[in-house]
Design a protein around this motif. Structure first.
Motif, PDB file in Angstrom:
ATOM      1  N   SER A  52      -9.668  14.376  15.482  1.00  0.00           N
ATOM      2  CA  SER A  52      -8.939  13.977  16.689  1.00  0.00           C
ATOM      3  C   SER A  52      -8.711  12.465  16.706  1.00  0.00           C
ATOM      4  CB  SER A  52      -9.667  14.444  17.954  1.00  0.00           C
ATOM      5  OG  SER A  52     -11.028  14.142  17.871  1.00  0.00           O
ATOM      6  N   ALA A  53      -9.546  11.709  15.986  1.00  0.00           N
ATOM      7  CA  ALA A  53      -9.296  10.261  15.860  1.00  0.00           C
ATOM      8  C   ALA A  53      -8.001  10.029  15.064  1.00  0.00           C
ATOM      9  CB  ALA A  53     -10.471   9.583  15.165  1.00  0.00           C
ATOM     10  N   ASP A  54      -7.774  10.838  14.017  1.00  0.00           N
ATOM     11  CA  ASP A  54      -6.519  10.751  13.261  1.00  0.00           C
ATOM     12  C   ASP A  54      -5.328  11.023  14.177  1.00  0.00           C
ATOM     13  OD1 ASP A  54      -7.596  10.254  10.669  1.00  0.00           O
ATOM     14  OD2 ASP A  54      -8.047  12.380  10.422  1.00  0.00           O
ATOM     15  N   ALA A 110     -10.674   6.401   2.806  1.00  0.00           N
ATOM     16  CA  ALA A 110      -9.962   6.111   4.057  1.00  0.00           C
ATOM     17  C   ALA A 110      -9.667   7.420   4.793  1.00  0.00           C
ATOM     18  CB  ALA A 110      -8.659   5.376   3.753  1.00  0.00           C
ATOM     19  N   THR A 111      -9.507   7.319   6.111  1.00  0.00           N
ATOM     20  CA  THR A 111      -9.203   8.513   6.902  1.00  0.00           C
ATOM     21  C   THR A 111      -7.824   9.051   6.529  1.00  0.00           C
ATOM     22  OG1 THR A 111      -8.140   7.227   8.633  1.00  0.00           O
ATOM     23  CG2 THR A 111     -10.512   7.641   8.872  1.00  0.00           C
ATOM     24  N   ARG A 115      -4.379   7.118   5.340  1.00  0.00           N
ATOM     25  CA  ARG A 115      -3.645   7.437   4.109  1.00  0.00           C
ATOM     26  C   ARG A 115      -2.172   7.737   4.408  1.00  0.00           C
ATOM     27  NH1 ARG A 115      -6.209  12.137   1.916  1.00  0.00           N
ATOM     28  NH2 ARG A 115      -7.769  12.189   3.564  1.00  0.00           N
ATOM     29  N   VAL A 116      -1.938   8.475   5.487  1.00  0.00           N
ATOM     30  CA  VAL A 116      -0.553   8.768   5.885  1.00  0.00           C
ATOM     31  C   VAL A 116       0.169   7.462   6.228  1.00  0.00           C
ATOM     32  CG1 VAL A 116       0.859   9.841   7.689  1.00  0.00           C
ATOM     33  CG2 VAL A 116      -1.049  11.103   6.680  1.00  0.00           C
ATOM     34  N   PHE A 117      -0.512   6.611   6.963  1.00  0.00           N
ATOM     35  CA  PHE A 117       0.039   5.327   7.408  1.00  0.00           C
ATOM     36  C   PHE A 117       0.381   4.445   6.199  1.00  0.00           C
ATOM     37  CE2 PHE A 117      -1.221   1.267   9.993  1.00  0.00           C
ATOM     38  CZ  PHE A 117       0.110   0.962  10.197  1.00  0.00           C
ATOM     39  N   VAL A 118      -0.588   4.204   5.334  1.00  0.00           N
ATOM     40  CA  VAL A 118      -0.398   3.306   4.198  1.00  0.00           C
ATOM     41  C   VAL A 118       0.666   3.849   3.241  1.00  0.00           C
ATOM     42  CG1 VAL A 118      -1.507   2.296   2.178  1.00  0.00           C
ATOM     43  CG2 VAL A 118      -2.772   2.454   4.323  1.00  0.00           C
TER      44      VAL A 118
END
Ligand SMILES: [Zn+2]
Ligand SMILES: [Zn+2]
Length: 187
Positions: A52-54, A110-111, A115-118
């Motif tokens: 849920s943090a993601d 990494a969360t 990973r999606v962000f980067v």
């Protein structure tokens, strides 16, 4: 430094995340973990460790990702993306865990959201470098604020989703023509 096939998939993930904001009908397309897992899964992400943090992180990130499609000036876009990248937990590593050499940009461990962000940011920057910032745009249909990634050879894509928006525009143009005809008095 190309990282196909991951690049296009990563940009499409960003597009789907931004469009889940759905400003046209006001409902949020990313209401819960299930929706988030489905969206990421559809774009090839393994979502076993989604938390849920993601979800919170990705939801909050969307307006800042959206700005990449709104900004007109290429230099301003690059500054924006570079700034976002500077906030990320980045450590490029070459890996062949799935058989082919490719880069992982987020620090190992990494969360999923990181990973999606980067990966998304790197993919957007490669689009700007290799294809130009005008590949990242807003849908041309009236009343639609979705973003799109134009991968056509001749920069011809205008709508976020050919099925819905292109149809809607063609129907509206048809109705307009019919109305003009009806308004023209017979002679
Ligand atoms: Zn990988
Ligand atoms: Zn649209």
């Amino acid at each position: 430094m190309s990282f196909e096939p991951y690049g296009e998939r990563a940009v499409n993930t960003v597009v789907a995340l931004v469009n889940s904001l759905a400003p046209s009908d006001g409902t949020d397309g990313l209401p819960d973990l299930d929706a988030c897992a489905q969206l990421l899964g559809e774009h090839g992400w393994i979502v076993d460790d989604l938390t849920s943090a993601d979800l919170r992180f990705l939801r909050k990130l969307r307006p800042r990702l959206r700005f990449a499609f709104e900004v007109q000036d290429e230099r301003e876009l690059v500054t924006h993306l570079n700034r976002l990248l500077s906030e990320c937990d980045v450590l490029p590593q070459l890996t062949d865990h799935d058989g082919a050499w490719h880069f992982h940009y987020a620090r190992p461990g990494a969360t999923l959201a990181q990973r999606v962000f980067v990966t998304g940011l790197m993919a957007l920057l490669v689009v700007v470098r290799d294809r130009g910032s005008d590949r990242l745009r807003i849908c041309a249909a009236d009343g639609c604020a979705n973003v799109l990634f134009d991968t056509t050879k001749n920069h011809s894509r205008r709508f976020c989703d050919a099925r819905t928006c292109a149809n809607r525009v063609h129907t509206a143009a048809y109705r307009r023509r019919q109305r003009v005809k009806a308004d023209t008095p017979d002679r």
